[in-house]
Design a protein around this motif. Structure first.
Motif, short mmCIF file in Angstrom:
data_model
loop_
_atom_site.label_atom_id
_atom_site.label_comp_id
_atom_site.label_asym_id
_atom_site.label_seq_id
_atom_site.Cartn_x
_atom_site.Cartn_y
_atom_site.Cartn_z
N GLU A 21 -5.42 7.10 3.17
CA GLU A 21 -6.44 6.10 2.34
C GLU A 21 -6.29 4.74 3.21
OE1 GLU A 21 -8.82 6.79 0.65
OE2 GLU A 21 -8.11 8.23 -0.89
N HIS A 47 -18.22 2.39 -0.53
CA HIS A 47 -16.79 3.55 -0.17
C HIS A 47 -15.89 2.66 -0.14
CE1 HIS A 47 -15.10 7.21 -1.06
NE2 HIS A 47 -14.58 7.42 -0.05
N GLN A 54 -9.03 3.70 -4.96
CA GLN A 54 -8.09 4.91 -4.82
C GLN A 54 -6.75 4.58 -4.50
OE1 GLN A 54 -10.63 6.96 -2.12
NE2 GLN A 54 -12.28 7.39 -3.83
N GLU A 112 -10.09 14.45 2.39
CA GLU A 112 -9.81 14.00 1.01
C GLU A 112 -9.74 14.86 -0.05
OE1 GLU A 112 -10.20 9.22 1.11
OE2 GLU A 112 -12.29 10.18 1.66
N TYR A 116 -7.06 15.94 -2.40
CA TYR A 116 -7.00 15.50 -3.78
C TYR A 116 -7.05 16.99 -4.95
CZ TYR A 116 -6.72 10.54 -2.93
OH TYR A 116 -6.40 9.23 -2.66
N GLU A 142 -14.70 11.04 -4.39
CA GLU A 142 -14.80 11.82 -3.04
C GLU A 142 -15.84 12.84 -2.90
OE1 GLU A 142 -13.22 9.74 -1.32
OE2 GLU A 142 -10.92 9.72 -1.49
FE LIG Z 1 -10.61 8.14 -0.32
#
Ligand SMILES: [Fe+2]
Ligand SMILES: [Fe+2]
Length: 163
Positions: A21, A47, A54, A112, A116, A142
């Motif tokens: 990230e 984003h 995030q 991602e 996640y 995401e």
């Molecule tokens: Fe991300």
């Protein structure tokens, strides 16, 4: 040495995505700057802001674990971002640049989403409900980003590349 368990794997993978990230945080402004389509530029900028949140969520998960927030070099994201950089260099000034940037960004999102998804499942299995909730919130962001990139790809960007 004690046998490694799921909680070790969870922590290692958390460090992997934390590193990823923070690399993404550095890459997104460059991608926004390179993009020619205003929608794509705006998408990358939005984003970037989400990614800051995030990173904070990940810090909260480290806190839940009682561990310092620390990254661990993620070769996968370095490779994906390197490919994005190649596109920026090799397609600079061409009508295919945005399509290439968009594809590179989707590769990042898919990495991602994979991470996640796994982390969320493991957090649940380890009985960490709050951590699972935080990871799920990011997972949804995401997925939404990936969806909007897909929509952008079939509309503006691909048309421009074909023109
Ligand atoms: Fe991300
Ligand atoms: Fe993302």
């Amino acid at each position: 040495m004690a046998e490694k368990q799921l909680d070790d794997l969870f922590l290692d993978t958390l460090k992997d995505i934390y590193y990823a990230e923070r690399q993404i945080l550095k890459a997104l402004p460059k991608m926004a700057k390179a993009a020619t389509s205003p929608e794509l530029k705006a998408g990358f900028e939005q984003h970037h802001t989400e990614t800051e949140g995030q990173v904070e969520r990940l810090q909260q998960v480290f806190e839940i674990l009682g561990k310092p927030a620390r990254g661990k070099t993620c070769d996968a994201i370095l490779g994906i971002l390197e490919e994005g950089k190649e596109i920026m260099d090799e397609y600079k000034g061409t009508s295919a640049l945005d399509a290439g940037l968009l594809a590179a960004a989707q590769a990042v999102e898919h990495y991602e989403i994979s991470r996640y998804g796994t982390l969320k499942t493991w957090a649940s299995e380890l009985g960490m409900k709050d951590a699972a909730k935080l990871l799920d919130a990011t997972l949804n962001e995401e997925k939404k980003t990936d969806d909007s990139l897909s929509k952008l790809a079939v509309s503006a960007v691909n048309l421009a590349a074909a023109a």
